[in-house]
Write an enzyme that holds these catalytic residues in place. Structure first.
Site, short mmCIF file in Angstrom:
data_model
loop_
_atom_site.label_atom_id
_atom_site.label_comp_id
_atom_site.label_asym_id
_atom_site.label_seq_id
_atom_site.Cartn_x
_atom_site.Cartn_y
_atom_site.Cartn_z
N ASP A 34 -7.05 -1.87 3.82
CA ASP A 34 -6.09 -2.94 3.51
C ASP A 34 -6.48 -4.27 4.15
O ASP A 34 -5.89 -5.30 3.80
CB ASP A 34 -4.69 -2.55 3.99
CG ASP A 34 -4.14 -1.35 3.25
OD1 ASP A 34 -4.38 -1.25 2.04
OD2 ASP A 34 -3.48 -0.51 3.89
N ASP A 87 0.87 -1.17 0.00
CA ASP A 87 0.00 0.00 0.00
C ASP A 87 0.91 1.22 0.00
O ASP A 87 2.09 1.13 0.35
CB ASP A 87 -0.88 -0.02 1.25
CG ASP A 87 -1.72 1.23 1.38
OD1 ASP A 87 -2.35 1.62 0.38
OD2 ASP A 87 -1.72 1.83 2.46
N ASP A 130 -1.67 -0.89 6.06
CA ASP A 130 -1.90 -0.44 7.44
C ASP A 130 -3.30 0.08 7.71
O ASP A 130 -3.65 0.32 8.85
CB ASP A 130 -0.90 0.67 7.81
CG ASP A 130 -1.26 2.01 7.19
OD1 ASP A 130 -1.71 2.01 6.02
OD2 ASP A 130 -1.11 3.03 7.87
#
Length: 637
Positions: free
Chosen positions: A516, A320, A512
């Site tokens: 996600d 990410d 995080d």
């Protein structure tokens, strides 16, 4: 909250084995060895019978594992009268299972935290029965989110999670959607815009018309995605199980050969005595637990042994962007001033005013001033205009901080500054004159380039970035890092599909945020940056990085590789030495009692080698794989 179950209730077989071993020892020491033999032998055979049921079920499903060897060894040791060997095998087998279950259950809970964070209460507007169509507001009352209907109007207070998807009824609103979309910069929404549940409201109250029931809203869909992804993961075959079947076949062949050659059935049992599977039953789990302990010392929580095996074979790593490759919090990156205005003075005045604001960017400006060594003093006459900016009197000057349009009202000659991907500008006017602008952006983490270099050295062949950010911002970050595979503007489901499409596996996903959580659960190994990440991400991940340091991602793979290497060494040490003893026993050169003694020596050797996975010795670390900046300095001690 449920109370933890007592040890004896949670692991009854392991606990019973300990109790029976103690009772047997007491009986043997008091001269009642025959009673000890019967008690332990009957118990061991009962455990073998119990495990046989599960073994048969597994075989019928096409799965052969370490339980085949364990059952065989227990029965063989009982038949030749080596009851202490049988109880040791039972103890190691049940103890290994208990240790594995305890480590996993302690580190990984169900998704209760994600469910607990789901908005539960909404502030619904209630109208009088006579004036609903005329807009006669009667009151605002709290109600369960599940009771909201499409068309209801709810009020969202500052700092609250939006409970359901809807349409904004208020002229403007500032929302933090970072946990859902990954975009770190707060977004501005205007009347008529769609807003999604799970976003965090900024500093002003707004009204929302419900367009989706709670069960159909974005946040709840994320919860369901996490559940689906977790349940869809294929079961992982344990390392020891892959060696148990061939080892058992060899043991049977040698045992039958010994029986045929000697004509004595006791030789069959003697071979199986030295073929006890303790190196497989306990050495591999010891190595895994040692590896997990070593990872924990580095601030890396690995939730089970299967994850360590996958870590050792990772070929693709997906990241990410926001909060993972970048800091996830906008920072003051550039100051642009009008003629005659000093940079530090502009930053100081803006920070003094912004310290009283609840806007999500205010903190970044104050921190930026403090990092420059500037003093953020109190001020007077602070007035905030919702979704626009604020005005304050500082050192006798009228300071206005906010959006371009807000500052342009003070000075029509205000200059709109050019911003690049991922940047946001805050404008400042002093005494009615445009004074400059502060540019904020989500900066790249300093440890990101080193981490990607380290991953490559560890054998990771592909890296990609999955983000909810816009394409321009995502590609800008990717260029800085050298990541060529980028997927931008991803919703949670898009990230899941992207990971599922990866062909070079196992694939690790590092993230995080709440957005996600589904993809972390769907990846072969999900890694949550837990130091600043959401509980949802941590709960759905296989690995949680407790220290806000991206280097730990590469470190977890390195620890996994070293743990598997040591576990395999322990297994092969045990198998090799056992094979030597089995060959000797085949020709009647090792009596059962002596063989059992030798086997215990093999067990100790295998277990001691497995403990090397703790990594307490510096020489165990392959320093040449890590960037020089990460290598520990040589000690003079």
């Amino acid at each position: 909250m449920d109370q933890p179950r007592p040890f004896f209730v949670r692991y009854p077989v392991f606990a019973s084995t300990i109790v029976l071993a103690i009772i047997g020892g007491v009986l043997a020491l008091t001269g009642l060895e025959e009673a000890a033999r019967w008690i332990i032998s009957i118990f061991a055979l009962a455990i073998a019978a119990k495990e046989s049921v599960g073994m048969v079920r597994s075989i019928l499903k096409g799965s052969w594992g370490i339980d085949v060897l364990a059952v065989t060894a227990i029965i063989a040791t009982v038949l030749v009268g080596e009851y202490w060997a049988s109880i040791i095998i039972v103890l190691m087998f049940t103890g290994g299972e208990a240790l594995e279950d305890y480590a996993e259950s302690r580190a990984k809970r169900e998704l209760t935290s994600l469910l607990d964070n789901t908005p539960q209460i909404a502030h619904r507007e209630v109208y009088s029965s006579a004036g609903a169509e005329k807009g006669a507001l009667f009151a605002t009352k709290d109600c369960p989110v599940s009771e909201l209907a499409i068309g209801d109007v709810v009020v969202v207070k500052p700092g609250e999670l939006i409970p359901v998807d809807g349409i904004l009824l208020t002229p403007e609103a500032t929302l933090d959607e970072s946990s859902l979309t990954g975009e770190s910069i707060p977004v501005e929404r205007v009347k008529g815009d769609a807003v999604i549940s799970g976003s965090v409201n900024g500093s002003a109250v707004f009204r929302l018309e419900v367009t989706a029931l709670a069960a159909d809203s974005q946040y709840q869909r994320i919860v369901e995605l996490v559940k689906e992804a977790s349940e869809s993961k294929a079961p992982f075959v344990r390392l020891a199980d892959r060696y148990a079947v061939p080892f058992t076949i060899v043991a049977y062949v040698l045992a039958i050969t010994a029986w045929i050659i000697s004509g004595n059935p006791s030789h069959f049992a003697e071979v199986l005595v030295v073929a006890t599977p303790c190196p497989l039953i306990i050495a591999a789990p010891v190595a895994f637990i040692a590896g997990m302990s070593r990872a924990a010392r580095h601030g890396i929580i690995v939730k089970n042994g299967g994850t360590l095996e996958k870590l050792a074979r990772i070929k693709t790593v997906a990241f990410d962007k926001t909060g993972t490759l970048t800091h996830g919090q906008p920072v003051l990156s550039k100051v642009m001033t009008a003629p005659g205005i000093e940079e530090d003075e502009l930053v100081r005045l803006a920070a003094i005013a912004e310290q009283y604001s609840a806007h999500t960017l205010a903190h970044s400006i104050v921190v930026g001033a403090q990092q420059r060594g500037l003093t953020v003093e109190p001020c007077t006459d602070v007035t905030e205009t919702t979704a626009a900016g604020l005005t304050a009197t500082i050192d006798g000057k009228k300071v206005v901080v906010g959006k371009y349009s807000f500052i342009a009202e003070q000075d029509p000659s205000t200059v709109r500054v050019e911003i690049t991907a991922g940047e946001l500008a805050v404008y400042v006017a002093i005494d009615g004159k445009f004074a400059g602008a502060l540019l904020l952006r989500d900066e790249l983490r300093a440890d990101a380039p080193d981490t990607l270099q380290w991953l490559s050295a560890l054998g990771v062949r592909h890296t990609l970035m999955l983000t909810g950010d816009g394409k321009v911002t995502a590609e800008h970050v990717a260029r800085e890092l050298g990541v060529t595979n980028v997927r931008a503007e991803c919703l949670p489901l898009d990230k899941v599909r992207a990971v599922e499409a990866v062909t070079d596996r196992p694939v690790m996903m590092v993230g995080d945020g709440v957005n996600d959580a589904p993809v972390l659960a769907a990846a072969d190994v999900g890694v949550a940056m837990g130091a600043r990440g959401s509980t949802a991400a941590s709960e759905s991940a296989d690995v949680v990085i407790m220290i806000d340091d991206l280097h730990r991602v590469a470190r977890s793979i390195e620890i996994g590789q070293q743990t598997i290497r040591i576990a395999l060494q322990s297994i092969w040490i045990g198998i090799s030495l056992s094979l030597i003893l089995m060959v000797l026993a085949t020709f009647g050169l090792i009596p059962a009692v002596v063989g059992a003694g030798f086997q215990e020596v093999i067990d100790v050797i295998a277990i001691l080698n497995a403990l090397r996975a703790l990594g307490t010795s510096r020489w165990l670390v392959k320093l040449h794989l890590a960037p020089r900046s990460l290598q520990p300095q040589q000690s003079s001690v």
